[in-house]
Design a protein around this motif. Structure first.
Motif, PDB file in Angstrom:
ATOM      1  N   ALA A  47      -4.680   3.620  11.981  1.00  0.00           N
ATOM      2  CA  ALA A  47      -4.765   2.166  11.803  1.00  0.00           C
ATOM      3  C   ALA A  47      -6.115   1.606  12.235  1.00  0.00           C
ATOM      4  O   ALA A  47      -6.536   0.553  11.786  1.00  0.00           O
ATOM      5  CB  ALA A  47      -3.642   1.482  12.581  1.00  0.00           C
ATOM      6  N   ALA A  54     -16.686   1.821  10.338  1.00  0.00           N
ATOM      7  CA  ALA A  54     -17.610   0.811   9.808  1.00  0.00           C
ATOM      8  C   ALA A  54     -18.433   0.183  10.926  1.00  0.00           C
ATOM      9  O   ALA A  54     -19.624  -0.085  10.764  1.00  0.00           O
ATOM     10  CB  ALA A  54     -16.833  -0.261   9.042  1.00  0.00           C
ATOM     11  N   GLN A 192      -3.516   0.192  -7.227  1.00  0.00           N
ATOM     12  CA  GLN A 192      -3.901  -0.438  -5.959  1.00  0.00           C
ATOM     13  C   GLN A 192      -3.495  -1.912  -5.925  1.00  0.00           C
ATOM     14  O   GLN A 192      -4.137  -2.728  -5.292  1.00  0.00           O
ATOM     15  CB  GLN A 192      -5.396  -0.247  -5.691  1.00  0.00           C
ATOM     16  N   TYR A 194      -1.330  -3.852  -4.235  1.00  0.00           N
ATOM     17  CA  TYR A 194      -0.574  -3.551  -3.017  1.00  0.00           C
ATOM     18  C   TYR A 194       0.709  -4.353  -2.885  1.00  0.00           C
ATOM     19  O   TYR A 194       1.704  -3.871  -2.352  1.00  0.00           O
ATOM     20  CB  TYR A 194      -1.475  -3.707  -1.796  1.00  0.00           C
ATOM     21  N   GLN A 222      -2.826   7.688  -0.807  1.00  0.00           N
ATOM     22  CA  GLN A 222      -2.680   6.521   0.070  1.00  0.00           C
ATOM     23  C   GLN A 222      -1.795   5.462  -0.601  1.00  0.00           C
ATOM     24  O   GLN A 222      -1.009   4.793   0.057  1.00  0.00           O
ATOM     25  CB  GLN A 222      -4.047   5.932   0.410  1.00  0.00           C
ATOM     26  N   TYR A 226       1.829   3.880   0.725  1.00  0.00           N
ATOM     27  CA  TYR A 226       2.289   2.482   0.751  1.00  0.00           C
ATOM     28  C   TYR A 226       3.763   2.390   0.365  1.00  0.00           C
ATOM     29  O   TYR A 226       4.563   1.723   1.024  1.00  0.00           O
ATOM     30  CB  TYR A 226       1.503   1.639  -0.275  1.00  0.00           C
ATOM     31  N   LEU A 229       5.958   3.911   3.050  1.00  0.00           N
ATOM     32  CA  LEU A 229       6.098   3.088   4.255  1.00  0.00           C
ATOM     33  C   LEU A 229       7.043   1.918   4.020  1.00  0.00           C
ATOM     34  O   LEU A 229       7.590   1.356   4.963  1.00  0.00           O
ATOM     35  CB  LEU A 229       4.727   2.590   4.712  1.00  0.00           C
TER      36      LEU A 229
ATOM     37  N   PRO B 135      -7.031  -6.571   0.250  1.00  0.00           N
ATOM     38  CA  PRO B 135      -6.595  -5.307  -0.350  1.00  0.00           C
ATOM     39  C   PRO B 135      -7.167  -4.159   0.477  1.00  0.00           C
ATOM     40  O   PRO B 135      -8.364  -4.123   0.737  1.00  0.00           O
ATOM     41  CB  PRO B 135      -7.237  -5.349  -1.743  1.00  0.00           C
ATOM     42  N   CYS B 136      -6.332  -3.257   0.930  1.00  0.00           N
ATOM     43  CA  CYS B 136      -6.783  -2.161   1.788  1.00  0.00           C
ATOM     44  C   CYS B 136      -6.357  -0.835   1.173  1.00  0.00           C
ATOM     45  O   CYS B 136      -5.165  -0.621   0.946  1.00  0.00           O
ATOM     46  CB  CYS B 136      -6.148  -2.237   3.161  1.00  0.00           C
ATOM     47  N   THR B 137      -7.309   0.053   0.961  1.00  0.00           N
ATOM     48  CA  THR B 137      -6.994   1.377   0.442  1.00  0.00           C
ATOM     49  C   THR B 137      -5.968   2.066   1.334  1.00  0.00           C
ATOM     50  O   THR B 137      -5.059   2.725   0.851  1.00  0.00           O
ATOM     51  CB  THR B 137      -8.284   2.207   0.354  1.00  0.00           C
ATOM     52  N   SER B 138      -6.115   1.907   2.626  1.00  0.00           N
ATOM     53  CA  SER B 138      -5.162   2.535   3.541  1.00  0.00           C
ATOM     54  C   SER B 138      -4.039   1.575   3.913  1.00  0.00           C
ATOM     55  O   SER B 138      -4.295   0.426   4.283  1.00  0.00           O
ATOM     56  CB  SER B 138      -5.874   2.980   4.819  1.00  0.00           C
ATOM     57  N   PRO B 139      -2.805   2.035   3.852  1.00  0.00           N
ATOM     58  CA  PRO B 139      -1.688   1.171   4.250  1.00  0.00           C
ATOM     59  C   PRO B 139      -1.685   0.922   5.759  1.00  0.00           C
ATOM     60  O   PRO B 139      -0.911   0.108   6.239  1.00  0.00           O
ATOM     61  CB  PRO B 139      -0.453   1.970   3.828  1.00  0.00           C
ATOM     62  N   TYR B 140      -2.550   1.628   6.480  1.00  0.00           N
ATOM     63  CA  TYR B 140      -2.577   1.454   7.932  1.00  0.00           C
ATOM     64  C   TYR B 140      -3.634   0.442   8.367  1.00  0.00           C
ATOM     65  O   TYR B 140      -3.737   0.118   9.538  1.00  0.00           O
ATOM     66  CB  TYR B 140      -2.828   2.797   8.613  1.00  0.00           C
ATOM     67  N   SER B 141      -4.460  -0.022   7.424  1.00  0.00           N
ATOM     68  CA  SER B 141      -5.532  -0.949   7.798  1.00  0.00           C
ATOM     69  C   SER B 141      -5.000  -2.369   7.943  1.00  0.00           C
ATOM     70  O   SER B 141      -3.921  -2.709   7.462  1.00  0.00           O
ATOM     71  CB  SER B 141      -6.638  -0.935   6.739  1.00  0.00           C
ATOM     72  N   PRO B 143      -4.265  -5.907   7.057  1.00  0.00           N
ATOM     73  CA  PRO B 143      -4.140  -6.522   5.731  1.00  0.00           C
ATOM     74  C   PRO B 143      -4.535  -8.002   5.704  1.00  0.00           C
ATOM     75  O   PRO B 143      -4.292  -8.672   4.710  1.00  0.00           O
ATOM     76  CB  PRO B 143      -2.656  -6.353   5.430  1.00  0.00           C
ATOM     77  N   ARG B 189      -9.778  -4.617  -7.699  1.00  0.00           N
ATOM     78  CA  ARG B 189      -8.584  -3.823  -8.038  1.00  0.00           C
ATOM     79  C   ARG B 189      -7.624  -4.602  -8.943  1.00  0.00           C
ATOM     80  O   ARG B 189      -6.741  -4.021  -9.542  1.00  0.00           O
ATOM     81  CB  ARG B 189      -7.844  -3.435  -6.766  1.00  0.00           C
ATOM     82  N   ASP B 312     -15.081  -3.708   7.316  1.00  0.00           N
ATOM     83  CA  ASP B 312     -16.329  -3.666   6.563  1.00  0.00           C
ATOM     84  C   ASP B 312     -17.567  -4.024   7.378  1.00  0.00           C
ATOM     85  O   ASP B 312     -18.542  -4.563   6.832  1.00  0.00           O
ATOM     86  CB  ASP B 312     -16.231  -4.597   5.353  1.00  0.00           C
TER      87      ASP B 312
END
Lengths: 341, 341, 341, 341
Positions: A47, A54, A192, A194, A222, A226, A229, B135-141, B143, B189, B312
């Motif tokens: 997470a 970054a 994507q 989401y 990934q 989603y 999860l 929008p986050c490529t990773s579901p853990y980021s 949102p 996306r 970012d």
């Protein structure tokens, strides 16, 4: 996480990076090379990773920061060794049997859909595909029949005894599509999207997740994570071609995704050679190849008269053409120890 | 529409193609070459084109079928010669002034957002960008803060006197986001998320339509046409980089899209060098280049402390860094006969 | 070098990797994480890296092996902070002045070449480009005049007082081309033609190394390193567009390569917007953008009558069109603190 | 050739285009649509096409100019319906038998090469591959043994009774390589090295032409046409992966090229899954898939101890691993009506 310091980074700058990592609560493991220092950070949870990478890359004395572990967990084969099997109607995907899913690109009329479904059912196909909501590059193209199409598809499926797969594009429609469909397809353009992924993650239907035409394997997995999860563990991946510079084919069908996904994930994977090539004449060869590569199923466009189809006629098989494919593919399936249902 | 017959197509086969075109109600113009025949079809409307092209390409005696006219109409410069000007707060985009839109990638807190907004406003920036739904490529980021973020953005905008731009991802949220935002951003996306395009087409807010990272110019303009057809004519295009094999940059910023869109469409075009490069160190040069190429505006990520940003950070400018960009860019804007507001 | 072990790698397997690294004579720095072990290897020289990475990745208990340092050395800015200046005739590339190199795609006749050269020289251009040996995708296209073309180019250059740049494609011709040309151009298709790179590495002429249309920045700089290692340190990099899915432009001109190369290397970099776009109408905007991005020079195709040119007419500027570009670009150059000669 | 006039082109402008075409000596066929005029030009020979297309596209009143016919002739299946069969040693490529070509990436020593060759020969493989001249991205990597490597390869081939395939990179070496090799391989980086193509076009050895990692099918076939025009008609095409955004695999193996080339050309086509994937673990699946897709042969890297190989160990099979592939592939070959020798 591995942080590569710039050549000439001072001891204070190295210290600064180490302190940041320690403050975040993770372990620090510096490696001092002849030219530059590399710092390993241990214990960074998924997470926080993107954010910290970054932040570190923003520092002028950091050359780059690299994630080490895979950015998905529940869909990974690392912790779940066996391929997941997912039931669709009376077939199972992910086992020894290769599941053929076929039907028209777009639901046009009850009669045409029934005609194709009957022909397919007689050939032994158990899953019918058909679009009610169609994503169209052009706003002037036929967008599908919508709910009318869903009803036709369901009625035809029930009439001939086939499970049905159809695309859902709008999160507001997920619940309704679930009433009619056995499998929810997420199209390439929505890989994507989401909010849509979260919505189908709550649904009680298997999800067929097409690869985004721009998506790396990692990003595709990934996207599957989603859905996972959200609570829906029945995700079928579908390779359908990626966008490259080649123009002879509509997309470049990346069949190496089949064994690659097999290594990386426990989810079953199917292949769509119709969109993958955009040319009916290439579909038979690519179907055979997909099976030989280890695909768990196929998604193929079939239409009674492709030269009169509302959409994607160029990549659709006739009934006879599809029968040929089945005949060609049965021995290939057996040659790789599978069975084509 | 041009239909190229295969070498060796028989007179009957050529006749068949001609008959199909005539039955559809269009004009037929055959050209008989030494090796093969080419048939021109005149009068095919956009709504039927994709379907008929695919149907003809399905015939074994047709080599290929080619669309001649551009697949969009209302956004085309062919029928609307002057660049459209769109008002955002008290600035206008598409005129002589180059509009700078800046702010944090993600709304984190009221205080941080205010800090950046104040700094930007003092430098003369009139449009604040900031993400509430990310929008986050990773579901853990992370949102984004959602509606909380929208409120912060609006309050900050009002407090300092700036118009605000923010992304909307879900068609269900369009109405709500309209309550808080002056401009609706459609992210890369979602460029082909048609339900979302239709929804913002009905909204009474300008739309900032980012280019899909996989999208050809033609497809991007077709997406804009979707919004147009919904009734919303205030579309701002935003080049933000496409996906290529290069990995040093996050995307490949396609600045040739700026003069190309200028030729093809009357819509204004802005550039996002932050996502386009993914590296703050490249942002100043690419901002200068975008202005020199003729961009109508810029979208740049700015954060008080990028090395502590939630998202970012690697591509965000500090306040001081952004001030430098403005200073570098003013003379460039003047050199191309524009003014940087 | 960083070696990421698979999840579940046994202590023996970790030991095996460590022993290999030790046997090669390098330092071992293991980092034990919760889920997996990462091993840093210190001191691996460039010459062995690719081999060892591949050997380690072959082991089933290694997830991946990552190179840390840049795979080039002499062309890197890390060890040579100032931009290299290279003299061509009476101008210098890599300094404050921006060097314009212009001329016909292909040398057709003495008269046409002279006509363009005179026009360019009067506008202040000091370097003439023109092709004698032309790489042609089609074996049926005009391959250039060969040695006859070289002679014309040299004679015209001498007559008007311009240095000349021309492409060499065949290692057997390097010596001969050196007799006529002031700068040796390596075309995009030959960026990884190593025998040719080695040959021009031995030549006593500056080399203009175009980026391969498929090449990452890293690979381009490695190609430059080849020339450097041959003993020729006068390498000018030329960004000319990469191949992507976009078809409106002939290539996608990657202007972010300009500031990126500036960060990575001390070599000067020029831009070719003619091949980069393939459309004359986009050349002025992209020339301005290249200058604003920091290019040290430009390579532009100019022809007296592009609509009668033997090759690449679609991307060539007329004399008047090129004069316009110069006029547009002078203020842009000044705006970024440079001077257009 | 089809010339699409701009909307609003005047009668004089249309006339101008028609006159140009007539002056070139070709037939003119205008089609007047509601919005724009399209002009067909009949009889334009391949040698003039590129030039004329570019000249017409240069006119401001021309929207675009499109080539209709395929830009290659002798390698096209249109005029030569049967697949060409090419003899290599005692096997034939392009017939019913699928030809396996295997061996080490790089010739390292006589002993290692012999060890692999013997193992392969015992498994029934008749063609040995091995590199003496290696194209290396890094100037620091091992470039191969050169002529010493050629001699080892020849001696080993003779000792075990196998034909040998090896790469030639430099036009100056073609004659010499012909003395040692049975088949001349042109590597991916040299697919558009025209001087090299011309040189092997004069050779009396079959040419294995790898697809450029950036090359469209059309360009690849044009490269084959170069060799053909030189007088050498024994060209074997080799798909080896193209460059895309995906990074998990070294390249993206485009298996749809197999049936596509089958449609377009009469030349035989083989597949290299080793370079196509860059990962040994994916090679078995992609070999099976290539056979199922219709490949005429395979090119696979095999090494006694890949984890000690000088080059490309990550993609090399062990002897045992290769034996497994053969066992897996025999039934697949039979399933598609072929035989694996």
């Amino acid at each position: 996480m591995i942080v590569v310091m710039s050549i000439g980074a001072s001891p204070e700058q190295i210290k600064d990076v180490e302190n940041r990592i320690l403050e975040w609560g993770y372990g620090v493991h510096p490696i001092y090379g002849a030219e530059r220092t590399v710092i390993g950070a241990v214990g960074v949870p998924e997470a926080d990773k993107a954010r910290y990478l970054a932040q570190l890359e923003r520092l002028p004395y950091v050359e780059k920061a690299i994630a080490i572990v895979r950015p998905y967990k529940f869909v990974s084969r690392e912790l779940h060794r066996e391929t997941t099997r997912i039931r669709i109607g009376d077939v199972e995907i992910g086992g020894t049997d290769i599941v053929m899913m076929a039907g028209p690109c777009t639901i046009e009329t009850y009669e045409l859909t029934l005609e194709t479904a009957r022909a397919l059912r007689e050939m032994g196909v158990r899953v019918l595909r058909g679009g009610a909501y169609k994503p169209c590059t052009s706003p002037y193209s036929f967008p599908g029949l919508g709910i009318e199409g869903l009803k036709i598809l369901r009625n035809v499926g029930d009439a001939v005894g086939m499970a049905v797969v159809t695309e859902v594009m709008d999160p507001r429609n997920v619940e309704m599509v679930c009433e009619y469909a056995d499998v929810l397809q997420i199209g390439t353009r929505n890989m994507q999207n989401y909010d849509l992924l979260r919505e189908v993650g709550k649904a009680r239907r298997p999800v067929l997740l097409k690869r985004g035409m721009w998506a790396k394997l990692e990003e595709w997995l990934q996207a599957a994570e989603y859905v996972f999860l959200g609570g829906n563990h029945d995700v079928i991946l579908c390779e359908r071609g990626i966008r490259t510079f080649e123009t002879y084919t509509r997309n470049t069908l990346d069949l190496s995704a089949v064994p690659a996904v097999r290594e990386l994930s426990h989810l079953p994977i199917v292949v769509d050679p119709s969109h993958g090539t955009g040319r009916w004449s290439l579909v038979p060869a690519m179907t055979r190849a997909a099976i030989a590569a280890g695909a768990d199923g196929l998604l193929i466009e079939v239409h009674p008269e492709p030269d009169k189809a509302m959409k994607d006629g160029a990549q659709s098989m006739t009934h006879a053409g599809f029968a040929d494919i089945l005949q060609q593919c049965r021995p290939v399936a057996e040659a790789v120890g599978r069975r084509l249902v």
